[in-house]
Scaffold this active site. Sequence first.
Site, PDB file in Angstrom:
ATOM      1  N   ALA A 112       0.862  -1.188   0.000  1.00 44.78           N
ATOM      2  CA  ALA A 112       0.000   0.000   0.000  1.00 44.78           C
ATOM      3  C   ALA A 112       0.894   1.231   0.000  1.00 44.78           C
ATOM      4  CB  ALA A 112      -0.891   0.008   1.244  1.00 44.78           C
ATOM      5  N   LYS A 113       0.331   2.372  -0.204  1.00 46.39           N
ATOM      6  CA  LYS A 113       1.077   3.630  -0.063  1.00 46.39           C
ATOM      7  C   LYS A 113       0.076   4.743   0.139  1.00 46.39           C
ATOM      8  CE  LYS A 113       5.476   4.841  -0.253  1.00 46.39           C
ATOM      9  NZ  LYS A 113       6.640   4.017   0.096  1.00 46.39           N
ATOM     10  N   GLY A 114       0.520   5.799   0.809  1.00 49.85           N
ATOM     11  CA  GLY A 114      -0.331   6.971   1.003  1.00 49.85           C
ATOM     12  C   GLY A 114       0.441   8.217   0.639  1.00 49.85           C
TER      13      GLY A 114
END
Length: 423
Positions: A112-114
């Site tokens: 995931a990444k934000g």
Amino acid sequence: MSLMTDRVDRPQNAWEMALSQLDNVAALLRLDPGLHAILRSPKRELTVHFPVQMDDGSLRIFTGHRVQHNTGLGPTKGGLRYSADVTLDEVRALAMWMTWKCAIAGLPYGGAKGGVAVDPRPLSLRELEGITRRYATEVSVLIGPERDIPAPDMGTNPQVMAWLMDTISMHHGYTVTGVVTGKPLAVGGSQGRVEATGRGVMLTAGMACRKLGRSLEGARVAVQGFGNVGAVTARLLARAGARVVAVSDITGGLYNEQGLDLALVEGYKLDHRDLSGCPGGDAITNEELLTLPVDLLIPAAMEKQITEANAPRIRARLIVEGANGPVTPEADHILHEQGVRVVPDVLANAGGVIVSYFEWVQDIQAFFWDESEVNQRLERIMSRAFETVWDATEKYQTNMRIGAYAVGVSRVAEATSIRGIYP
Ligand code: NAD
């Protein structure tokens, strides 16, 4: 020799680059087209726009994203980036790369990444806290110790992680330390986390040297980027007997053929915040650093530093990627033709997410390890991942990047296939 990078057709942005890399490996693995289509698609994407009151009383609207690429192997894991030009496509690419990185290291995570489109540097602490707490609230429908666990990335740090953890804990009514990693030690962080990425880079550099019949002892090293990853890598390589002859940051670099006094350089950076004017060597540009006559080159600053323009002039025989994406696909091809070995980011800088995994395990168990236990376990996982990637590289007669992707993609594909398609 099958080097699939020549199939990459000048990708325009990081997401297109990540997709072409996956497509190349899918072709190499003869991946089932349905599975390939699943792996090409991020599972969940959330874009949020939210207001924050600034110190001067004005309201500013910020845009943030959280992308969960794949949950085949477990909950998702990936950093939170604060940078002015963050886009959804960039976050998608970084999320996909996290999926492969976790799988290569054998961690029970998807990627995931934000990101929040903001330059954190001119903000006050109070403004930064406001952005972080509101972003955490907006994405709280997605994150949690069993769902998705953020960590620091460019522009964020342990303090930001502490605010994120506190915000989610306030919503729950009890403390949930395992919702983020890279926290300060005082609130459930792990020993060894700050040094973990640089330690992993140093370990992989040593393993690559041994495979190539060389040694770190006496090796001349240039390190681009003197932040968390670069400074720790330089320090640990010097401790392992290497001669660090050049380092740099965004303001330029420093070169001393006899080897730099790193304690002096680190002290100078602490006092002056950057390396410009640092004594102990000759001033050089970042471009000059990359093409120095060294044995080992560590790009540890940012993406797209080694391109088709400077790749033909690279003189190091071994490159170990501390940064994410520092070598473009075109440069990869040129370096391969020149016989330069590149240990890819998804393997070389995995030490950070590996010790983040340890932090999450310690938080869940509420039982904390000492630093030597953390470092021993890190070394065991890094060396197992390195050997697996090395074997895949030999098997497919390719470069280590494709070898690493082959390991990561096939593990996620296998898990997806065994789990089956719901409903
Ligand atoms: P950082 O902000 O601590 O340090 C970055 C360094 O690079 C600084 O010295 C900065 O001056 C320098 N820099 C920035 N732009 C530059 C440019 N154009 N030319 C030369 N130098 C430049 O960041 P970090 O945490 O050390 O991360 C560096 C890289 O490593 C990033 O690509 C990041 O995604 C990657 N990475 C970091 C971690 C981690 O645990 N911190 C883990 C995996 C990968």
